[in-house]
Write an enzyme that holds these catalytic residues in place. Structure first.
Site, PDB file in Angstrom:
ATOM      1  N   HIS A 116      -6.602 -44.890  20.133  1.00  0.00           N
ATOM      2  CA  HIS A 116      -7.536 -44.175  21.011  1.00  0.00           C
ATOM      3  C   HIS A 116      -8.098 -45.137  22.066  1.00  0.00           C
ATOM      4  O   HIS A 116      -9.303 -45.141  22.351  1.00  0.00           O
ATOM      5  CB  HIS A 116      -8.661 -43.587  20.155  1.00  0.00           C
ATOM      6  CG  HIS A 116      -9.340 -42.380  20.741  1.00  0.00           C
ATOM      7  ND1 HIS A 116      -9.475 -41.201  20.056  1.00  0.00           N
ATOM      8  CD2 HIS A 116      -9.962 -42.185  21.932  1.00  0.00           C
ATOM      9  CE1 HIS A 116     -10.146 -40.347  20.804  1.00  0.00           C
ATOM     10  NE2 HIS A 116     -10.449 -40.923  21.947  1.00  0.00           N
ATOM     11  N   ARG A 162      -5.896 -45.795  30.807  1.00  0.00           N
ATOM     12  CA  ARG A 162      -6.820 -46.394  31.791  1.00  0.00           C
ATOM     13  C   ARG A 162      -6.182 -46.679  33.156  1.00  0.00           C
ATOM     14  O   ARG A 162      -6.850 -46.497  34.180  1.00  0.00           O
ATOM     15  CB  ARG A 162      -7.471 -47.656  31.211  1.00  0.00           C
ATOM     16  CG  ARG A 162      -8.500 -47.349  30.112  1.00  0.00           C
ATOM     17  CD  ARG A 162      -9.237 -48.601  29.668  1.00  0.00           C
ATOM     18  NE  ARG A 162     -10.178 -48.350  28.592  1.00  0.00           N
ATOM     19  CZ  ARG A 162      -9.877 -48.381  27.296  1.00  0.00           C
ATOM     20  NH1 ARG A 162      -8.631 -48.643  26.919  1.00  0.00           N
ATOM     21  NH2 ARG A 162     -10.806 -48.150  26.386  1.00  0.00           N
ATOM     22  N   LYS A 201      -1.377 -37.637  17.057  1.00  0.00           N
ATOM     23  CA  LYS A 201      -1.792 -38.796  17.860  1.00  0.00           C
ATOM     24  C   LYS A 201      -2.919 -39.555  17.168  1.00  0.00           C
ATOM     25  O   LYS A 201      -3.993 -39.000  16.940  1.00  0.00           O
ATOM     26  CB  LYS A 201      -2.273 -38.308  19.239  1.00  0.00           C
ATOM     27  CG  LYS A 201      -2.857 -39.402  20.108  1.00  0.00           C
ATOM     28  CD  LYS A 201      -3.223 -38.858  21.482  1.00  0.00           C
ATOM     29  CE  LYS A 201      -3.842 -39.932  22.351  1.00  0.00           C
ATOM     30  NZ  LYS A 201      -5.218 -40.251  21.973  1.00  0.00           N
ATOM     31  N   PRO A 245      -3.695 -38.513  27.469  1.00  0.00           N
ATOM     32  CA  PRO A 245      -4.889 -37.715  27.767  1.00  0.00           C
ATOM     33  C   PRO A 245      -6.099 -38.624  27.941  1.00  0.00           C
ATOM     34  O   PRO A 245      -6.329 -39.519  27.130  1.00  0.00           O
ATOM     35  CB  PRO A 245      -5.047 -36.856  26.501  1.00  0.00           C
ATOM     36  CG  PRO A 245      -4.369 -37.633  25.417  1.00  0.00           C
ATOM     37  CD  PRO A 245      -3.255 -38.398  26.079  1.00  0.00           C
ATOM     38  N   VAL A 274      -0.864 -50.721  27.668  1.00  0.00           N
ATOM     39  CA  VAL A 274       0.350 -50.840  28.500  1.00  0.00           C
ATOM     40  C   VAL A 274      -0.071 -51.030  29.966  1.00  0.00           C
ATOM     41  O   VAL A 274      -0.694 -50.159  30.562  1.00  0.00           O
ATOM     42  CB  VAL A 274       1.248 -49.588  28.369  1.00  0.00           C
ATOM     43  CG1 VAL A 274       2.425 -49.658  29.327  1.00  0.00           C
ATOM     44  CG2 VAL A 274       1.722 -49.425  26.928  1.00  0.00           C
ATOM     45  N   THR A 311      -5.192 -34.967  18.278  1.00  0.00           N
ATOM     46  CA  THR A 311      -5.889 -36.234  18.025  1.00  0.00           C
ATOM     47  C   THR A 311      -6.449 -36.219  16.608  1.00  0.00           C
ATOM     48  O   THR A 311      -7.195 -35.308  16.240  1.00  0.00           O
ATOM     49  CB  THR A 311      -7.015 -36.438  19.060  1.00  0.00           C
ATOM     50  OG1 THR A 311      -6.410 -36.546  20.350  1.00  0.00           O
ATOM     51  CG2 THR A 311      -7.806 -37.699  18.782  1.00  0.00           C
ATOM     52  N   SER A 314      -6.339 -33.625  28.624  1.00  0.00           N
ATOM     53  CA  SER A 314      -7.323 -33.724  27.539  1.00  0.00           C
ATOM     54  C   SER A 314      -8.017 -32.377  27.320  1.00  0.00           C
ATOM     55  O   SER A 314      -8.289 -31.646  28.275  1.00  0.00           O
ATOM     56  CB  SER A 314      -8.376 -34.768  27.923  1.00  0.00           C
ATOM     57  OG  SER A 314      -9.496 -34.677  27.086  1.00  0.00           O
ATOM     58  N   SER A 334      -1.461 -44.748  18.092  1.00  0.00           N
ATOM     59  CA  SER A 334      -2.569 -44.886  19.044  1.00  0.00           C
ATOM     60  C   SER A 334      -3.816 -45.320  18.303  1.00  0.00           C
ATOM     61  O   SER A 334      -4.043 -44.920  17.156  1.00  0.00           O
ATOM     62  CB  SER A 334      -2.829 -43.510  19.698  1.00  0.00           C
ATOM     63  OG  SER A 334      -3.994 -43.554  20.500  1.00  0.00           O
ATOM     64  N   TYR A 390      -8.521 -31.394  20.490  1.00  0.00           N
ATOM     65  CA  TYR A 390      -9.559 -31.718  19.515  1.00  0.00           C
ATOM     66  C   TYR A 390      -9.821 -30.443  18.741  1.00  0.00           C
ATOM     67  O   TYR A 390      -9.995 -29.372  19.340  1.00  0.00           O
ATOM     68  CB  TYR A 390     -10.856 -32.150  20.215  1.00  0.00           C
ATOM     69  CG  TYR A 390     -10.843 -33.584  20.663  1.00  0.00           C
ATOM     70  CD1 TYR A 390     -10.736 -34.614  19.729  1.00  0.00           C
ATOM     71  CD2 TYR A 390     -10.959 -33.935  21.999  1.00  0.00           C
ATOM     72  CE1 TYR A 390     -10.725 -35.945  20.122  1.00  0.00           C
ATOM     73  CE2 TYR A 390     -10.949 -35.269  22.404  1.00  0.00           C
ATOM     74  CZ  TYR A 390     -10.830 -36.256  21.450  1.00  0.00           C
ATOM     75  OH  TYR A 390     -10.819 -37.573  21.842  1.00  0.00           O
ATOM     76  N   ASP A 434       0.625 -45.683  22.654  1.00  0.00           N
ATOM     77  CA  ASP A 434      -0.247 -45.919  23.806  1.00  0.00           C
ATOM     78  C   ASP A 434      -1.196 -47.056  23.461  1.00  0.00           C
ATOM     79  O   ASP A 434      -1.287 -47.472  22.314  1.00  0.00           O
ATOM     80  CB  ASP A 434      -1.000 -44.637  24.221  1.00  0.00           C
ATOM     81  CG  ASP A 434      -2.045 -44.174  23.208  1.00  0.00           C
ATOM     82  OD1 ASP A 434      -2.468 -44.955  22.331  1.00  0.00           O
ATOM     83  OD2 ASP A 434      -2.460 -43.002  23.296  1.00  0.00           O
ATOM     84  N   GLY A 435      -1.859 -47.594  24.480  1.00  0.00           N
ATOM     85  CA  GLY A 435      -2.829 -48.665  24.236  1.00  0.00           C
ATOM     86  C   GLY A 435      -2.408 -49.988  24.851  1.00  0.00           C
ATOM     87  O   GLY A 435      -1.534 -50.670  24.327  1.00  0.00           O
TER      88      GLY A 435
HETATM   89  C1  GLV Z   1     -12.406 -39.182  24.624  1.00  0.00           C
HETATM   90  O1  GLV Z   1     -11.435 -38.823  24.037  1.00  0.00           O
HETATM   91  C2  GLV Z   1     -12.996 -40.472  24.494  1.00  0.00           C
HETATM   92  O2  GLV Z   1     -12.452 -41.267  23.718  1.00  0.00           O
HETATM   93  O3  GLV Z   1     -14.015 -40.727  25.119  1.00  0.00           O
END
Ligand code: GLV
Length: 392
Positions: free
Chosen positions: A254, A309, A230, A77, A288, A155, A106, A252, A129, A285-286
């Site tokens: 984030h 990203r 997550k 997301p 990759v 999250t 998201s 994660s 959220y 994630d993160g």
């Molecule tokens: C949203 O989830 C952010 O991290 O900006």
């Protein structure tokens, strides 16, 4: 110029996007140590490829929460995708479906669950959220269910927004022609411009900081959907997540946007995998960016990876076609990594196919035996038994 890898999209996105938008997607928290480490840690993991395996047939398909997908690479997301491209979340959903994989929408999408569902068939998860107003949460989860979403990715690392300094400098705010579409009818779709980050203020006023493990149970009273927790980075929390009824864990940080100086997710993964002991799937994630990264994550016990990203930047550069290309490139690279390491199916990818800096030395040094002994005491699960002849 021809794009030959996923990372090349970032420079194109940077040129195309307004600075405020590019900075929002690109930045991490504070010193951005974890942001760099998410990538660097992958580069410190090396391969132990096996040769002379018949690799004329490779199968990269897998199954996630019972859903068959084309590869262990899914879409994480990421918020407000219409800032990247006018077709935002819908283009991303179409690209994921075309690739036969899962997209996670998201909560803060600029397209709603209904709009994404209307793009056509596809397996989709909804990132949640938890807002202070639980009626808002209940309504949103119901709408996600009705729209055919298959899981909730809750999250758990964002009681407040991490400090992203470029957002503060840029006075980040959602551009006025866009809204947080899922919240539009609930009067929470707008973001006020503030003296610092508009998103940080939105989170401070709307997101429930009291969220705790009991709420994971509460969530199960309002939905039948499986819940992926997550944002777990430790064995302790992994165990609690299982007790709380999680259907899976996403290791994660984030995208390094919350607490700086947490380890790279690829470094934290094995601790979580060991704690979980196969009871539920663990994802990561993160950072990759390569098929080799995907392989490393699987070798460390992940069932699959999520990418964030690379999707945002390819979407910015080339819309749906860009995201399709990113998914295809990662898939091709991953398949090639399997071929060159002698693995034909995901099951054949083992811990023995990689070497990490926390592994005991394998060969010779005279103190090797002692080191291995010590290592065994600490991490008994991951010791490899050396052949007798080599151990003396
Ligand atoms: C949203 O989830 C952010 O991290 O900006």
């Amino acid at each position: 110029m021809e794009i030959t890898n996923v990372s090349e999209y970032e420079a194109i996105a940077k040129e195309k996007l307004p600075k405020m938008v590019y900075d929002y997607y690109a930045s991490g928290a504070e010193d951005q140590w974890t942001l760099k480490e998410n990538r660097n840690a992958f580069s410190r993991i090396l391969f132990r490829p096996r040769v002379l395996v018949d690799v004329s047939n490779i199968d990269v398909t897998t199954s996630v929460l019972g859903f068959k997908i084309s590869m262990p690479i899914m879409i994480a997301p990421t918020a407000m995708l219409k800032m990247a491209h006018p077709e935002g979340e819908c283009a991303t959903a179409r690209a994921a479906s075309a690739a036969g994989t899962i997209m996670t929408l998201s909560s803060w999408g600029t397209s709603s669950v209904e709009e994404v569902a209307a793009t056509g068939p596809g397996i989709r998860f909804f990132q949640l959220y938890v807002f202070k107003d639980r009626n808002v949460v209940t309504q949103l989860v119901r709408r996600a269910e009705r729209s055919g979403f298959k899981a909730i990715a809750l999250t758990v690392d964002t009681p407040r927004l991490g400090r992203r300094e470029s957002d503060i400098k840029n006075r980040f705010v959602l551009p006025p022609h866009l809204t947080l579409k899922n919240f539009e009818g609930l009067d929470l779709g707008q973001m006020e411009r503030t003296a610092d980050s508009g998103l940080a203020s939105y989170v401070a006023s709307q997101v429930d900081r009291s969220l705790n493990w009991k709420d994971v149970k509460w969530l199960q009273t309002i939905t039948q959907l499986p819940i992926l927790v997550k944002g777990v980075l430790t064995a302790e929390d992994a165990k609690i997540a299982i007790q709380a009824g999680a259907a899976g864990i996403i290791v994660s940080n984030h995208g390094a946007r919350q607490l700086d100086y947490v380890p790279a997710t690829i470094t934290a993964l094995e601790e979580v995998v060991q704690a979980v002991r196969g009871q539920i799937p663990v994802f990561v994630d993160g950072g990759v960016r390569r098929g080799t990264d995907v392989f490393k994550a699987l070798a460390l016990g992940a069932t699959g990876v999520f990418i964030g990203r690379p999707v945002v930047f390819s979407l910015a550069a080339d819309g749906e076609a860009g995201v399709r290309k990113v998914l295809q490139m990662l898939r091709d690279e991953f398949e090639l990594t399997m071929v060159l390491s002698g693995c034909r199916t995901l099951k054949e990818i083992t811990r023995h196919h990689i070497k990490t800096e926390w592994d005991p030395p394998r060969l010779a040094p005279s103190q090797g035996k002692d080191m291995e002994h010590l290592f065994h005491e600490r991490h008994c699960m991951f010791v490899r038994v050396r052949p007798k002849a080599a151990s003396n």
